[in-house]
Design an enzyme around this catalytic site. Structure first.
Site, PDB file in Angstrom:
ATOM      1  CG  HIS A  54      -2.061  -0.945   1.011  1.00  0.00           C
ATOM      2  ND1 HIS A  54      -3.121  -1.364   2.844  1.00  0.00           N
ATOM      3  CD2 HIS A  54      -2.518  -1.562   0.442  1.00  0.00           C
ATOM      4  CE1 HIS A  54      -3.495  -1.840   1.614  1.00  0.00           C
ATOM      5  NE2 HIS A  54      -3.423  -2.204   0.108  1.00  0.00           N
ATOM      6  CD  GLU A  56      -1.540   4.168   3.820  1.00  0.00           C
ATOM      7  OE1 GLU A  56      -1.318   3.331   2.683  1.00  0.00           O
ATOM      8  OE2 GLU A  56      -2.402   3.444   4.202  1.00  0.00           O
ATOM      9  CD1 TRP A 174     -16.197   8.632 -41.745  1.00  0.00           C
ATOM     10  CD2 TRP A 174     -16.525  10.485 -41.473  1.00  0.00           C
ATOM     11  NE1 TRP A 174     -17.471   8.637 -42.269  1.00  0.00           N
ATOM     12  CE2 TRP A 174     -17.437   9.803 -42.432  1.00  0.00           C
ATOM     13  CE3 TRP A 174     -16.268  11.611 -41.324  1.00  0.00           C
ATOM     14  CZ2 TRP A 174     -18.409  11.342 -42.456  1.00  0.00           C
ATOM     15  CZ3 TRP A 174     -17.184  12.726 -41.186  1.00  0.00           C
ATOM     16  CH2 TRP A 174     -18.744  12.666 -41.966  1.00  0.00           C
ATOM     17  CG  ASP A 204     -19.429   0.267 -35.097  1.00  0.00           C
ATOM     18  OD1 ASP A 204     -20.255   0.418 -35.999  1.00  0.00           O
ATOM     19  OD2 ASP A 204     -19.346   1.169 -34.495  1.00  0.00           O
ATOM     20  CB  THR A 296     -30.627   0.799 -29.082  1.00  0.00           C
ATOM     21  OG1 THR A 296     -30.340   1.410 -30.250  1.00  0.00           O
ATOM     22  CG2 THR A 296     -31.422   0.597 -27.860  1.00  0.00           C
TER      23      THR A 296
HETATM   24  C1  AOF Z   1      -4.409   2.068   2.459  1.00  0.00           C
HETATM   25  N1  AOF Z   1      -3.370   1.685   1.735  1.00  0.00           N
HETATM   26  O1  AOF Z   1      -2.540   2.114  -0.424  1.00  0.00           O
HETATM   27  C2  AOF Z   1      -3.936   1.575  -0.249  1.00  0.00           C
HETATM   28  C3  AOF Z   1      -5.623   1.536   0.337  1.00  0.00           C
HETATM   29  O2  AOF Z   1      -6.433  -6.517   0.574  1.00  0.00           O
HETATM   30  P1  AOF Z   1      -5.337  -5.605  -0.360  1.00  0.00           P
HETATM   31  O3  AOF Z   1      -4.180  -5.772   0.085  1.00  0.00           O
HETATM   32  O4  AOF Z   1      -5.937  -6.108  -1.856  1.00  0.00           O
HETATM   33  O5  AOF Z   1      -6.355  -3.799   0.311  1.00  0.00           O
HETATM   34  C4  AOF Z   1      -7.587  -3.803  -0.360  1.00  0.00           C
HETATM   35  C5  AOF Z   1      -8.613  -2.833   0.323  1.00  0.00           C
HETATM   36  O6  AOF Z   1      -7.792  -2.321   1.217  1.00  0.00           O
HETATM   37  C6  AOF Z   1      -9.078  -1.655  -0.653  1.00  0.00           C
HETATM   38  O7  AOF Z   1     -10.284  -2.284  -0.634  1.00  0.00           O
HETATM   39  C7  AOF Z   1      -8.955  -0.284   0.310  1.00  0.00           C
HETATM   40  O8  AOF Z   1      -9.860  -0.549   1.445  1.00  0.00           O
HETATM   41  C8  AOF Z   1      -7.728  -0.103   0.808  1.00  0.00           C
HETATM   42  N2  AOF Z   1      -6.766   0.464   0.541  1.00  0.00           N
HETATM   43  N3  AOF Z   1      -5.198   1.444   2.071  1.00  0.00           N
HETATM   44  O9  AOF Z   1      -4.547   2.004   3.685  1.00  0.00           O
HETATM   45  C9  AOF Z   1      -3.546   1.902   0.681  1.00  0.00           C
HETATM   46  N4  AOF Z   1      -4.605   0.759  -1.875  1.00  0.00           N
HETATM   47 ZN    ZN Z   2      -3.490  -0.557   4.369  1.00  0.00          ZN
END
Ligand code: AOF
Ligand code: ZN
Length: 362
Positions: A54, A56, A174, A204, A296
């Site tokens: 993540h 952090e 186009w 398409d 549609t």
């Molecule tokens: C954070 N910092 O950079 C992110 C967070 O199981 P994981 O690791 O894929 O966690 C997914 C969940 O963690 C995601 O749904 C969201 O709630 C949180 N993401 N949290 O502290 C991060 N990407």
């Molecule tokens: Zn996290």
């Protein structure tokens, strides 16, 4: 809570870092983190991929010992759960961070305030709500999926100055220029799914892939709404590296040798229930859906009130009254029924004009 100018600047920086994950983090949100001491940045990072560290963790690794006593600016509440990785709240505590400023709470059920609580219990000062509107805008897809159980839905359309999309014979390729088509590729790249209908596939034969040179993109899921599976085997949608999902009616005749992933959705009359289709996609972790279909299907999504934004390219060309209109099937008889949109952004892209519109909340 009051935030200083430094707080604002560093959160803005964290938001820009988060955006770098736009093409790769899904189904996870984009998250950025800046660690600073007395306003001086000592580490930063962003979430790059599901399964990877993540935001952090990257920032803490970069800061090392300098994280002690620092403020962490995070665009989303630090997680408290053991997901693909251990909780970020614990990592921040272990590193000795003194203060955490978050743009917003994480509505993900396993977090949802638990990250803040854990940090506070460890004596860390926690504040949130800084640049929250920007953070929500950035992760509007993730938030839509978690909070509404439905992806964010964008409908991409291209039309002439007189509101036409194709000649009477269907010829349409186009209309917009090269710059607009390249721009569409970037919107595709941030989408978890690209959705079209059987009619467009037959008419398409689009590939619905992302072609962005030198850019890492997690390929969006290509979704074809085809109640009777009439377009199967007659399209390029099955080719290339992108995953594909056919959505059909419960009574569709499924060929024995069907090699493509498929799922049945409930029907309303002869048509698939579009709200149910979107729920199905949310269950599969799709945050943002981009509809690239004909008048549609685009009209049906609008009529159903399921459209969150319109991405509309206007080409400086006139196609005349015999050409096909932008939308079909919108039942509007009185002014009171008109669908009002707000213009969020307008700019020139090459020779064309690009509008980003959202339905006005009434
Ligand atoms: C954070 N910092 O950079 C992110 C967070 O199981 P994981 O690791 O894929 O966690 C997914 C969940 O963690 C995601 O749904 C969201 O709630 C949180 N993401 N949290 O502290 C991060 N990407
Ligand atoms: Zn996290």
């Amino acid at each position: 809570m009051s935030f200083s100018a430094t707080d604002h600047a560093l959160m803005a920086r964290a938001l820009r870092l988060a955006e770098r994950g736009a093409y790769t983090t899904r189904p996870n949100p984009m998250v950025g983190c800046v660690l600073a001491r007395d306003g001086e940045v000592v580490g930063e990072g962003w979430h790059q991929r599901k399964g990877g560290p993540h935001a952090e963790v990257f920032a803490l690794r970069a800061a090392g010992e300098r994280a002690r006593g620092a403020t962490a600016y995070v665009t989303l509440e630090p997680c408290a759960h053991h997901g693909s990785t251990p909780p970020c709240a614990d990592a921040l505590i272990a590193a000795g961070v003194a203060r955490v400023v978050a743009a917003m709470r994480d509505p993900f059920p396993q977090v949802d305030g638990a990250g803040f609580a854990r940090l506070r219990a460890a004596g860390i000062v926690v504040e949130y709500g800084l640049l929250e509107a920007q953070a929500r805008e950035l992760n509007r897809g993730f938030l839509a999926r978690i909070e509404r159980g439905r992806p964010w839905l964008r409908v991409k359309l291209a039309m002439s100055l007189d509101g036409r999309t194709a000649l009477a014979n269907g010829e349409s390729k186009w209309i917009t220029g090269e710059a607009a088509r390249a721009d569409v590729q970037r919107w595709r790249a941030r989408s978890g799914a690209l959705l079209t209908g059987a009619r467009t596939v037959l008419a398409d034969d689009p590939q619905l892939t992302v072609r962005l040179p030198d850019t890492e993109v997690v390929p969006p899921l290509r979704v074809v709404l085809d109640p009777g599976l009439v377009s199967l085997g007659r399209s390029r949608v099955r080719e290339g590296d992108a995953p594909t999902l056919y959505v059909h009616a419960p009574d569709a005749c499924i060929p024995q040798d069907m090699a493509v992933a498929h799922v049945a959705a409930p029907v309303r009359g002869a048509r698939l229930d579009l709200a149910a289709v979107l729920r199905l996609l949310a269950e599969r972790g799709i945050n943002e859906v981009q509809v690239e279909a004909g008048p549609t299907l685009a009209g049906a999504f609008l009529q159903a009130g399921l459209v969150d934004e319109l991405l509309l390219y206007v080409a400086p060309v006139l196609l005349g009254a015999k050409a096909r209109p932008l939308l079909d099937g919108l039942a509007i008889d009185t002014m009171a029924q008109r669908l009002r949109m707000s213009l969020l952004d307008s700019r020139q892209v090459g020779e064309d004009l690009r509008l980003l519109l959202r339905p006005q909340a009434d």
